[in-house]
Design an enzyme around this catalytic site. Structure first.
Site, PDB file in Angstrom:
ATOM      1  N   GLY A 270       0.729  -1.281   0.091  1.00  0.00           N
ATOM      2  CA  GLY A 270       0.177   0.118   0.127  1.00  0.00           C
ATOM      3  C   GLY A 270       0.824   1.364   0.090  1.00  0.00           C
ATOM      4  O   GLY A 270       0.712   2.140  -0.681  1.00  0.00           O
ATOM      5  N   ARG A 271       2.015   1.229   0.853  1.00  0.00           N
ATOM      6  CA  ARG A 271       2.576   2.389   1.003  1.00  0.00           C
ATOM      7  C   ARG A 271       3.783   2.753   0.142  1.00  0.00           C
ATOM      8  O   ARG A 271       4.338   3.630  -0.023  1.00  0.00           O
ATOM      9  CB  ARG A 271       3.271   2.829   2.454  1.00  0.00           C
ATOM     10  CG  ARG A 271       3.922   1.288   2.687  1.00  0.00           C
ATOM     11  CD  ARG A 271       4.388   1.504   4.505  1.00  0.00           C
ATOM     12  NE  ARG A 271       4.701   0.050   4.763  1.00  0.00           N
ATOM     13  CZ  ARG A 271       4.104  -0.962   5.301  1.00  0.00           C
ATOM     14  NH1 ARG A 271       2.730  -0.603   5.099  1.00  0.00           N
ATOM     15  NH2 ARG A 271       4.668  -2.040   5.662  1.00  0.00           N
ATOM     16  N   LYS A 517      -7.923  -1.180  13.210  1.00  0.00           N
ATOM     17  CA  LYS A 517      -9.215  -1.272  12.178  1.00  0.00           C
ATOM     18  C   LYS A 517     -10.245  -2.339  12.812  1.00  0.00           C
ATOM     19  O   LYS A 517     -11.418  -1.886  12.711  1.00  0.00           O
ATOM     20  CB  LYS A 517      -8.770  -1.870  10.877  1.00  0.00           C
ATOM     21  CG  LYS A 517      -8.011  -0.939  10.074  1.00  0.00           C
ATOM     22  CD  LYS A 517      -7.508  -1.726   8.802  1.00  0.00           C
ATOM     23  CE  LYS A 517      -6.728  -0.951   7.802  1.00  0.00           C
ATOM     24  NZ  LYS A 517      -6.292  -1.689   6.444  1.00  0.00           N
TER      25      LYS A 517
HETATM   26  O1  F6P Z   1      -2.988   1.912   7.013  1.00  0.00           O
HETATM   27  C1  F6P Z   1      -2.960   0.603   6.721  1.00  0.00           C
HETATM   28  C2  F6P Z   1      -3.187   0.309   5.233  1.00  0.00           C
HETATM   29  O2  F6P Z   1      -3.260  -1.118   5.127  1.00  0.00           O
HETATM   30  C3  F6P Z   1      -2.139   0.790   4.470  1.00  0.00           C
HETATM   31  O3  F6P Z   1      -0.887   0.018   4.308  1.00  0.00           O
HETATM   32  C4  F6P Z   1      -2.717   1.056   3.158  1.00  0.00           C
HETATM   33  O4  F6P Z   1      -2.010   1.938   2.301  1.00  0.00           O
HETATM   34  C5  F6P Z   1      -3.733   1.680   3.644  1.00  0.00           C
HETATM   35  O5  F6P Z   1      -4.249   1.032   4.795  1.00  0.00           O
HETATM   36  C6  F6P Z   1      -5.347   1.738   2.715  1.00  0.00           C
HETATM   37  O6  F6P Z   1      -5.567   0.288   2.356  1.00  0.00           O
HETATM   38  P1  F6P Z   1      -6.373   0.010   0.937  1.00  0.00           P
HETATM   39  O7  F6P Z   1      -5.518   0.547  -0.046  1.00  0.00           O
HETATM   40  O8  F6P Z   1      -6.647  -1.195   0.817  1.00  0.00           O
HETATM   41  O9  F6P Z   1      -7.573   0.892   1.270  1.00  0.00           O
END
Ligand code: F6P
Length: 551
Positions: A270-271, A517
């Site tokens: 994601g990051r 979460k």
């Molecule tokens: O913040 C946790 C996370 O899993 C990040 O690594 C990711 O970028 C973000 O949530 C958003 O996740 P998604 O792109 O699945 O909505």
């Protein structure tokens, strides 16, 4: 990747002893005793980035020991492992291949027998075609008008990367207005909806999983507003809603049409996803050619990281110097101070990249670490920070190594603004390193006043003493362009990787975030009930019940 306890290595031990000698060394003396210090401890990357690390409390021995620590921790092998597509994200059982998204060699790449190189180029072609049709005003909204606004709905990596890059590259922007909605706080979505016209706006639902509560809540609010408040036909959704995700099923259920789905893959963290379809808002904002240059810049730094000996490897040196302070000087935080207003989101972006990656306390052997892992990252754009928290860096009791970043050429060459900005940059790193002693203050006073110092003045001078010896790295960037920004982002990604390898942790998962979460989902169901909440600890119950009473 190997599983090595860094504290049990020969060179960790040497570094501990070496620290006892270095902790009392002052940068003043390091510079006085070696006139070649800048030459020795700086690297010029193709005249695009000058990395000066001479203002660190290090000598040749420090670097020698740190590099050998990296070797003992099999850094070289780990780097190759990542680029080869080995399954180094062990806890999620997948490779880490964001570097492949910016690798334009003709060589085919396979994962589990699947040719992913061709998948990647198909998605880029689709992104190119789509962004061109929007930019060239060919794509029309439900009333036949061309598109003027783009809203990216996403959070974390699905927000911060595109947001930071579109802000940093504003000088390359076209006519499209780009908006970002990330927070579940209804304020952000409400404010953006006030600013846009549905007839001429497209929404990019940007979520790797397509299940993230914040993003899906915002996306549903927008879709319902579109269908119910604006009474637009469901069939017109395909002119305005797009999904950037790995989860085609959920995107279809949401109402995204097949053609409007831009895929990415689980092996893109994601990051680390701004290089993928998640970067569509970037491509829309600056065009395909500039997006391509961003990828090219990142790839150039990938090659440097992969092929350069550690002695001249910028991300490796950055990672090692940071470990020197984090693990031996026991510094807690690192500041990233960018002297470029467009890059005001860079430190925030680096917070997620670094802290979500290396904020871990279990090692690769499932054991609790007994050493420090990732530092706290924070920062602000220069010179604003100078008038708030720099005081603490100069004269406080905390030890804060900092990165200073500045472009040599500005996009806004107005009068003498940029040369003044540069002078602040040079002045800060110099003052932090060398400080000002009482004697120097007195001499300065004589020189400018040519009179004896009064008792009161003498007392005041005492408080002006700055001890110096505050380490900094300086990065002089030729100019902030898509290419150099790509270099810079990739540089930091690989610094983080270097550190994760030596910390012996898994840098590519984020189970702590998952805990929060899941907890929020559970609590949401208890808040919705009318009964008094008794299922949690007394504090959480008390807070929830107070809310229920007031509501
Ligand atoms: O913040 C946790 C996370 O899993 C990040 O690594 C990711 O970028 C973000 O949530 C958003 O996740 P998604 O792109 O699945 O909505």
């Amino acid at each position: 990747m190997k599983n090595i306890n860094p504290t049990k290595t020969k060179f960790w031990n040497k570094l501990q002893k070496h620290y006892l000698k270095m902790k009392n060394v002052h940068l003043k003396n390091l510079f006085k005793n070696d006139l070649n210090r800048f030459k020795k401890f700086s690297l010029n990357y193709k005249n695009l980035i000058l990395f000066d690390y001479s203002k660190n409390i290090i000598n040749e021995k420090t670097i020698y020991y740190l590099i050998n620590l990296a070797k003992e921790c099999f850094l070289k092998e780990s780097i190759k492992s990542m680029f080869n597509g080995d399954f180094i994200n062990v806890t999620e059982n997948q490779p880490v291949l964001h570097t492949l998204l910016r690798n334009f060699t003709k060589k085919k790449f396979f994962i589990n027998g699947e040719n992913i190189s061709s998948d990647i180029s198909k998605v880029f072609k689709k992104m190119k075609k789509f962004s061109n049709s929007i930019i060239n005003k060919k794509w029309k909204g439900y009333t036949g008008k061309f598109i003027t606004d783009v809203v990216n709905v996403g959070i974390g990596g699905s927000d911060l990367g595109p947001l930071m890059v579109t802000e940093s590259l504003k000088p390359y922007k076209n006519h499209l207005k780009i908006h970002f909605i990330s927070n579940i706080d209804g304020t952000q979505v409400s404010e953006v909806l006030k600013r846009i016209n549905f007839e001429t706006t497209i929404f990019l639902i940007s979520s790797k999983t397509f299940t993230t509560q914040e993003t899906m809540t915002n996306a549903r609010t927008i879709r319902n507003y579109f269908l119910n408040e604006k009474n637009i036909l469901k069939s017109d959704m395909s002119k305005h809603f797009f999904a950037l995700s790995t989860n085609k099923n959920e995107a279809m259920k949401f109402g995204i049409s097949k053609e409007n789905f831009f895929p990415l893959w689980n092996w893109v963290g994601g990051r680390y996803s701004l290089w993928s379809a998640i970067g569509l808002s970037i491509m829309l904002s600056i065009g395909y050619k500039n997006f391509f240059l961003l990828l090219k810049g990142a790839n150039s730094m990938d090659q440097h990281f992969l092929n350069t000996p550690f002695e001249k490897n910028i991300p490796v040196l950055m990672g090692l110097i940071s470990i020197w302070y984090n693990n031996f000087f026991c510094s807690e935080t690192e500041a990233i101070l960018v002297y470029d207003q467009y890059m005001h989101k860079f430190a925030t972006y680096q917070q997620q990249a670094n802290m979500e990656s290396n904020g871990k306390n279990i090692d690769r052997n499932k054991k609790m670490v007994s050493w420090q892992t990732g530092p706290i990252i924070w920062g602000e754009s220069g010179t604003n920070g100078q008038h708030s928290f720099y005081q603490l860096i100069h004269q406080g009791t905390k030890f804060i190594p900092s990165d200073f970043i500045i472009p040599l050429k500005t996009h806004n060459n107005i009068n003498d603004h940029h040369i003044k900005l540069l002078s602040h940059f040079f002045a800060q790193t110099r003052s932090l390193a060398f400080g000002k002693s009482l004697n120097e203050l007195k001499n300065d006073y004589y020189e400018s006043n040519n009179e004896k110092i009064s008792c009161q003045k003498n007392n005041s001078l005492f408080y002006q003493v700055c001890l110096g010896n505050k380490p900094t790295n300086s990065f002089l960037i030729h100019k902030i362009t898509p290419y150099t920004l790509g270099l810079l982002i990739s540089l930091y990604e690989h610094k983080i990787f270097t550190q994760g390898v030596i910390f012996n942790i898994f840098s590519f998962d984020q189970w702590g975030v998952e805990l929060g979460k899941n907890a929020a989902k559970k609590i949401l169901s208890t808040i919705k009930k009318n009964s008094t909440c008794t299922v949690y600890d007394s504090s959480t119950n008390g807070l929830i019940n107070f809310f229920k009473k007031i509501k």
